[in-house]
Design a protein around this motif. Structure first.
Motif, mmCIF file in Angstrom:
data_model
loop_
_atom_site.group_PDB
_atom_site.id
_atom_site.type_symbol
_atom_site.label_atom_id
_atom_site.label_comp_id
_atom_site.label_asym_id
_atom_site.label_seq_id
_atom_site.Cartn_x
_atom_site.Cartn_y
_atom_site.Cartn_z
ATOM 1 N N GLN A 29 -0.534 7.051 6.733
ATOM 2 C CA GLN A 29 -1.871 7.715 6.236
ATOM 3 C C GLN A 29 -2.874 7.048 5.326
ATOM 4 O O GLN A 29 -2.437 6.076 4.536
ATOM 5 C CB GLN A 29 -1.033 8.745 5.347
ATOM 6 N N PRO A 30 -3.908 6.937 5.578
ATOM 7 C CA PRO A 30 -4.933 6.365 4.787
ATOM 8 C C PRO A 30 -4.753 6.898 3.311
ATOM 9 O O PRO A 30 -5.161 8.315 3.273
ATOM 10 C CB PRO A 30 -6.278 6.483 5.569
ATOM 11 N N VAL A 31 -4.955 6.142 2.272
ATOM 12 C CA VAL A 31 -4.820 6.901 0.937
ATOM 13 C C VAL A 31 -6.003 5.994 0.006
ATOM 14 O O VAL A 31 -6.041 4.754 0.434
ATOM 15 C CB VAL A 31 -3.436 6.465 0.330
ATOM 16 N N SER A 32 -6.862 6.970 -0.355
ATOM 17 C CA SER A 32 -8.024 6.485 -1.244
ATOM 18 C C SER A 32 -7.588 6.219 -2.719
ATOM 19 O O SER A 32 -6.995 6.950 -3.313
ATOM 20 C CB SER A 32 -9.030 7.373 -0.971
ATOM 21 N N PHE A 33 -8.154 5.243 -3.262
ATOM 22 C CA PHE A 33 -8.001 4.963 -4.729
ATOM 23 C C PHE A 33 -9.368 4.855 -5.328
ATOM 24 O O PHE A 33 -10.423 4.126 -4.750
ATOM 25 C CB PHE A 33 -7.371 3.665 -4.896
ATOM 26 N N ARG A 34 -9.521 5.701 -6.180
ATOM 27 C CA ARG A 34 -10.867 5.656 -7.026
ATOM 28 C C ARG A 34 -10.428 5.716 -8.611
ATOM 29 O O ARG A 34 -9.470 6.033 -8.867
ATOM 30 C CB ARG A 34 -11.526 7.006 -6.579
ATOM 31 N N VAL A 76 -2.814 1.819 -16.467
ATOM 32 C CA VAL A 76 -1.935 3.527 -15.988
ATOM 33 C C VAL A 76 -1.422 2.916 -14.863
ATOM 34 O O VAL A 76 -1.920 2.359 -14.034
ATOM 35 C CB VAL A 76 -2.887 4.340 -16.157
ATOM 36 N N GLU A 77 -0.004 3.795 -14.741
ATOM 37 C CA GLU A 77 0.725 3.561 -13.574
ATOM 38 C C GLU A 77 0.744 5.014 -13.078
ATOM 39 O O GLU A 77 0.756 6.053 -14.019
ATOM 40 C CB GLU A 77 2.045 3.096 -13.833
ATOM 41 N N VAL A 78 0.410 5.355 -11.756
ATOM 42 C CA VAL A 78 0.235 6.645 -11.138
ATOM 43 C C VAL A 78 1.644 6.574 -9.790
ATOM 44 O O VAL A 78 1.571 5.756 -8.902
ATOM 45 C CB VAL A 78 -0.992 7.022 -10.527
ATOM 46 N N TYR A 79 2.546 7.668 -9.978
ATOM 47 C CA TYR A 79 3.415 7.476 -8.809
ATOM 48 C C TYR A 79 2.517 8.381 -7.530
ATOM 49 O O TYR A 79 1.971 9.385 -7.809
ATOM 50 C CB TYR A 79 4.483 8.454 -9.378
ATOM 51 N N ILE A 80 3.082 7.978 -6.438
ATOM 52 C CA ILE A 80 2.413 8.475 -5.055
ATOM 53 C C ILE A 80 3.708 9.031 -4.603
ATOM 54 O O ILE A 80 4.730 8.395 -4.116
ATOM 55 C CB ILE A 80 1.819 7.360 -4.308
ATOM 56 N N GLN A 81 3.658 10.318 -4.344
ATOM 57 C CA GLN A 81 5.005 10.974 -3.681
ATOM 58 C C GLN A 81 4.768 11.253 -2.337
ATOM 59 O O GLN A 81 3.889 11.953 -1.931
ATOM 60 C CB GLN A 81 5.208 12.301 -4.775
ATOM 61 N N SER A 82 5.818 11.030 -1.560
ATOM 62 C CA SER A 82 5.928 11.328 0.033
ATOM 63 C C SER A 82 6.601 12.839 -0.061
ATOM 64 O O SER A 82 7.641 13.025 -0.633
ATOM 65 C CB SER A 82 6.769 10.259 0.609
ATOM 66 N N ARG A 83 5.754 13.915 0.506
ATOM 67 C CA ARG A 83 5.818 15.345 0.283
ATOM 68 C C ARG A 83 6.158 15.765 1.911
ATOM 69 O O ARG A 83 5.628 15.485 2.731
ATOM 70 C CB ARG A 83 5.046 16.008 -0.362
ATOM 71 N N LEU A 112 1.315 11.941 1.745
ATOM 72 C CA LEU A 112 1.275 11.263 0.224
ATOM 73 C C LEU A 112 0.591 11.974 -0.431
ATOM 74 O O LEU A 112 -0.687 12.513 -0.264
ATOM 75 C CB LEU A 112 0.880 9.910 0.506
ATOM 76 N N TYR A 113 1.043 12.228 -1.926
ATOM 77 C CA TYR A 113 0.215 13.031 -2.714
ATOM 78 C C TYR A 113 0.216 12.195 -3.911
ATOM 79 O O TYR A 113 1.289 11.546 -4.416
ATOM 80 C CB TYR A 113 0.736 14.245 -2.997
#
Length: 176
Positions: A29-34, A76-83, A112-113
């Motif tokens: 899945q394409p995931v964008s980071f901003r 900052v760290e951000v978790y990316i969850q596979s739902r 991914l969220y």
């Protein structure tokens, strides 16, 4: 004629043993980071990095973590969850158990969220909290509150991938 019928039946049978989500969505899945402000360096727990705004193709079935850093701002760290996606239940009805097993094992039925992973950074020395934003820049929650909500699940996923060492000093997360 008989040969054509056999070939058509074989093609239909092969479609039946693949999962619908695998065919429709694929396993990535394409995931964008901003970031707000733009220009933060993103480093994924798996190693790749980029500067915001940017995008990666990521495995749907794999939890992840992104670290945001920018000069003058708190990292900052951000978790990316596979739902699990809603297509899972429809797949069981349409594709049967085999399709559900295929999609479940390769992660195709997941999403991914958050996506985009959009973070408002906080200047160093500030007492503010980094915020997780939606695609329009509206606040969803603090990054800390979101991470706390999904931590157990994401850290188990990272541990299965060999990217997280539970119980070690500092609960180390890092690339292989």
């Amino acid at each position: 004629m008989k040969r054509s019928i056999i070939l058509a039946a074989a093609a239909a049978a092969s479609f039946g043993v693949t999962g619908c989500a695998t065919v429709m969505n694929g396993t990535s899945q394409p995931v964008s980071f901003r970031s707000d402000p733009d220009g933060a360096v993103i480093k994924l727990v798996t190693g790749p990095s980029c500067t915001t705004p940017c995008k990666f193709d990521m495995k749907r079935g794999s939890d992840s973590m992104a670290t945001y850093s920018r000069a003058g701002y708190k990292p900052v760290e951000v978790y990316i969850q596979s739902r699990m996606g809603g297509s899972t239940f429809g797949n069981i009805l349409a594709g049967g158990v085999i399709g559900a097993v295929v999609d479940g094992s390769n992660g195709a039925s997941n999403h991914l969220y958050p996506n985009p992973v959009f973070v408002r950074l906080v200047p160093e020395g500030s007492t503010g909290e980094p915020m997780l934003l939606d695609k329009n820049g509206k606040e969803i929650s603090t990054v800390a509150a979101y991470n706390a909500k999904v931590a157990d699940d994401v850290l188990k996923g990272l541990e299965k991938q060999g990217l997280y060492a539970k119980g070690q000093a500092g609960n180390q997360i890092g690339s292989k």
